[in-house]
Scaffold this motif. Structure first.
Motif, PDB file in Angstrom:
ATOM      1  N   PHE A  31      25.096  60.089  10.982  1.00 56.83           N
ATOM      2  CA  PHE A  31      23.688  60.505  10.914  1.00 56.83           C
ATOM      3  C   PHE A  31      23.622  61.963  10.454  1.00 56.83           C
ATOM      4  O   PHE A  31      23.203  62.848  11.199  1.00 56.83           O
ATOM      5  CB  PHE A  31      23.023  60.340  12.285  1.00 56.83           C
ATOM      6  CG  PHE A  31      22.986  58.923  12.772  1.00 56.83           C
ATOM      7  CD1 PHE A  31      21.964  58.064  12.381  1.00 56.83           C
ATOM      8  CD2 PHE A  31      23.978  58.435  13.613  1.00 56.83           C
ATOM      9  CE1 PHE A  31      21.929  56.745  12.826  1.00 56.83           C
ATOM     10  CE2 PHE A  31      23.956  57.119  14.062  1.00 56.83           C
ATOM     11  CZ  PHE A  31      22.929  56.274  13.659  1.00 56.83           C
ATOM     12  N   PRO A  32      24.045  62.224   9.225  1.00 58.53           N
ATOM     13  CA  PRO A  32      24.183  63.616   8.775  1.00 58.53           C
ATOM     14  C   PRO A  32      22.876  64.393   8.727  1.00 58.53           C
ATOM     15  O   PRO A  32      22.874  65.609   8.905  1.00 58.53           O
ATOM     16  CB  PRO A  32      24.787  63.477   7.378  1.00 58.53           C
ATOM     17  CG  PRO A  32      24.400  62.102   6.925  1.00 58.53           C
ATOM     18  CD  PRO A  32      24.404  61.261   8.164  1.00 58.53           C
ATOM     19  N   LEU A 141      29.876  50.240  16.164  1.00 57.83           N
ATOM     20  CA  LEU A 141      28.498  50.523  15.753  1.00 57.83           C
ATOM     21  C   LEU A 141      28.404  50.797  14.252  1.00 57.83           C
ATOM     22  O   LEU A 141      27.364  51.246  13.761  1.00 57.83           O
ATOM     23  CB  LEU A 141      27.960  51.721  16.535  1.00 57.83           C
ATOM     24  CG  LEU A 141      27.819  51.511  18.048  1.00 57.83           C
ATOM     25  CD1 LEU A 141      27.487  52.821  18.746  1.00 57.83           C
ATOM     26  CD2 LEU A 141      26.769  50.445  18.363  1.00 57.83           C
ATOM     27  N   ASP A 142      29.527  50.566  13.547  1.00 59.86           N
ATOM     28  CA  ASP A 142      29.588  50.715  12.090  1.00 59.86           C
ATOM     29  C   ASP A 142      29.393  52.150  11.625  1.00 59.86           C
ATOM     30  O   ASP A 142      28.901  52.402  10.514  1.00 59.86           O
ATOM     31  CB  ASP A 142      28.550  49.810  11.404  1.00 59.86           C
ATOM     32  CG  ASP A 142      28.774  48.339  11.718  1.00 59.86           C
ATOM     33  OD1 ASP A 142      29.942  47.923  11.744  1.00 59.86           O
ATOM     34  OD2 ASP A 142      27.788  47.625  11.959  1.00 59.86           O
ATOM     35  N   LEU A 143      29.785  53.106  12.460  1.00 61.94           N
ATOM     36  CA  LEU A 143      29.721  54.502  12.043  1.00 61.94           C
ATOM     37  C   LEU A 143      30.989  54.855  11.279  1.00 61.94           C
ATOM     38  O   LEU A 143      32.081  54.366  11.598  1.00 61.94           O
ATOM     39  CB  LEU A 143      29.561  55.415  13.250  1.00 61.94           C
ATOM     40  CG  LEU A 143      28.266  55.213  14.057  1.00 61.94           C
ATOM     41  CD1 LEU A 143      28.201  56.211  15.202  1.00 61.94           C
ATOM     42  CD2 LEU A 143      27.041  55.357  13.174  1.00 61.94           C
ATOM     43  N   PRO A 144      30.896  55.706  10.274  1.00 60.71           N
ATOM     44  CA  PRO A 144      32.072  56.016   9.441  1.00 60.71           C
ATOM     45  C   PRO A 144      33.097  56.844  10.198  1.00 60.71           C
ATOM     46  O   PRO A 144      32.758  57.626  11.091  1.00 60.71           O
ATOM     47  CB  PRO A 144      31.477  56.808   8.275  1.00 60.71           C
ATOM     48  CG  PRO A 144      30.236  57.437   8.840  1.00 60.71           C
ATOM     49  CD  PRO A 144      29.689  56.434   9.822  1.00 60.71           C
ATOM     50  N   LYS A 145      34.363  56.684   9.819  1.00 62.51           N
ATOM     51  CA  LYS A 145      35.408  57.514  10.390  1.00 62.51           C
ATOM     52  C   LYS A 145      35.207  58.960   9.960  1.00 62.51           C
ATOM     53  O   LYS A 145      34.697  59.229   8.875  1.00 62.51           O
ATOM     54  CB  LYS A 145      36.786  57.029   9.955  1.00 62.51           C
ATOM     55  CG  LYS A 145      37.172  55.685  10.557  1.00 62.51           C
ATOM     56  CD  LYS A 145      38.585  55.300  10.176  1.00 62.51           C
ATOM     57  CE  LYS A 145      38.972  53.978  10.839  1.00 62.51           C
ATOM     58  NZ  LYS A 145      40.352  53.568  10.475  1.00 62.51           N
ATOM     59  N   ALA A 146      35.595  59.867  10.828  1.00 59.37           N
ATOM     60  CA  ALA A 146      35.466  61.296  10.517  1.00 59.37           C
ATOM     61  C   ALA A 146      36.814  61.950  10.737  1.00 59.37           C
ATOM     62  O   ALA A 146      37.546  61.611  11.677  1.00 59.37           O
ATOM     63  CB  ALA A 146      34.406  61.949  11.401  1.00 59.37           C
ATOM     64  N   GLU A 147      37.155  62.892   9.876  1.00 62.11           N
ATOM     65  CA  GLU A 147      38.409  63.623  10.012  1.00 62.11           C
ATOM     66  C   GLU A 147      38.253  64.643  11.133  1.00 62.11           C
ATOM     67  O   GLU A 147      37.754  65.741  10.925  1.00 62.11           O
ATOM     68  CB  GLU A 147      38.763  64.314   8.702  1.00 62.11           C
ATOM     69  CG  GLU A 147      39.100  63.353   7.568  1.00 62.11           C
ATOM     70  CD  GLU A 147      40.323  62.496   7.869  1.00 62.11           C
ATOM     71  OE1 GLU A 147      41.247  63.016   8.538  1.00 62.11           O
ATOM     72  OE2 GLU A 147      40.343  61.328   7.465  1.00 62.11           O
ATOM     73  N   SER A 148      38.643  64.266  12.329  1.00 60.54           N
ATOM     74  CA  SER A 148      38.511  65.160  13.477  1.00 60.54           C
ATOM     75  C   SER A 148      39.625  64.876  14.463  1.00 60.54           C
ATOM     76  O   SER A 148      39.941  63.716  14.743  1.00 60.54           O
ATOM     77  CB  SER A 148      37.155  64.960  14.172  1.00 60.54           C
ATOM     78  OG  SER A 148      37.093  65.702  15.379  1.00 60.54           O
TER      79      SER A 148
END
Length: 340
Positions: A31-32, A141-148
């Motif tokens: 949700f950017p 929930l189909d949220l994108p992977k994040a580099e963290s």
């Protein structure tokens, strides 16, 4: 789903909040453009005054008297969120966000709360690390992977505050510091014997290495026992969370039982020497390249608050083993600084 205002209800424990940071970065990535609010216990809200990949727009600090009451419902309602994502598993937390009139309510299908959620995700089977447990919810929930990697970067102000506190208690600049959190919120069984910790502090002190004790007020008895055995700087119960972050950031490495402070130190970027007894390191070890010390005994992990026998899972971890591991970590960090 498009949402202009997203509320995330964070866990209620420090360690779990830190382990949830990579999952929170996935919410930010998913949700950017949304206004993102984190709701969490007020005691832990200062984490988000530091720099993290999660980057909330607002933090809603819940006081103990709020939780589960009308005041919490009113606070959540005031956010005017379109969507609430629950990292908590309780029926009560789902009931509260529904009472707060948040239209979309997402979380794990657990504890009879399926009817309270508009989107429910099945929990992962088997035992997974807690950080992966939170990431699995976001994936469901189909949220994108994040580099963290769940890193907390202390601000310059926080670092200065921690250094100033150390100077006030007589810590000379340039002295290598090992932080140690001798407590653990879950119960006595998670705590390595203070006598062993005192022996570690004594041996480190003889090598010119300072030991700084940190923790909550409930850990003061353990701190006093260590203080009576060796020269240490005892800051237990004397720091705010911001000051604690600053003090940890000033350390070279960190020794801890399985605790919130352990996860905090790992997220700040310190090499951690973690002592695990009754709890399962596969589920709650600090994420990253750290040293996890255990004893090979038949009864662990038992997950009990108090040991019904002789606490062998902790007593069989020797002071010499811990000192050797800390010195190895200190030598590594010194070599890295010298070569950089």
């Amino acid at each position: 789903m498009n949402a202009d205002r997203v509320l995330v209800r964070l866990p209620n424990w420090l360690g779990d909040i830190v382990m949830a940071l990579p999952a929170l970065a996935m919410v930010r990535a998913g949700f950017p453009g949304a206004h993102l609010t984190f709701a969490l216990p007020a005691a832990f809200a200062p984490i988000f005054a530091e720099r993290t990949d999660a980057a909330p727009d607002a933090v809603l600090a819940l006081k103990e008297k709020d939780q589960g009451r009308r005041s919490e419902i009113a606070k959540l309602r005031s956010v005017h969120a379109d969507l609430a994502i629950l990292l908590t598993n309780s029926f009560g937390s789902a009931w509260i966000v529904r009472r707060a009139r948040i239209r979309e309510r997402w979380g794990y299908r657990a504890n009879l709360r399926r009817a309270l959620l508009t989107r429910a995700v099945r929990r992962p089977g088997g035992r997974v690390h807690q950080a992966e447990y939170y990431r699995a919810l976001m994936s469901g929930l189909d949220l994108p992977k994040a580099e963290s990697i769940g890193r907390i970067v202390a601000t310059a102000q926080t670092r200065a505050r921690g250094r100033a506190l150390l100077e006030r208690v007589g810590m000379r600049e340039g002295t290598p510091i090992v932080g140690f959190a001798p407590g653990a919120a879950y119960g006595q069984a998670k705590r390595w014997p203070p006598q062993r910790a005192g022996e570690v502090a004594r041996q480190l002190s003889e090598r010119g290495i300072a030991v700084v004790l940190v923790g909550a007020a409930a850990d003061r008895d353990a701190g006093r026992a260590i203080e009576s055995a060796a020269p240490v700087v005892n800051l237990i119960g004397r720091t705010s969370l911001s000051e604690l972050i600053g003090v940890i950031a000033a350390c070279e490495t960190f020794l801890s039982n399985d605790s919130g402070a352990m996860h905090l130190a790992a997220a700040i970027g310190l090499p951690v020497v973690a002592i695990f007894g009754p709890t399962n390191e596969l589920a709650t070890a600090p994420e990253g390249e750290h040293d996890v010390l255990t004893a090979d005994v038949f009864c662990r992990p038992c997950m009990l608050r108090d040991c019904p026998i002789d606490h062998r899972c902790m007593k069989r971890i020797s002071a010499e083993r811990v000192v050797e591991t800390i010195l190895h970590r200190l030598n590594l960090s010194t070599s890295l600084r010298t070569s950089s």
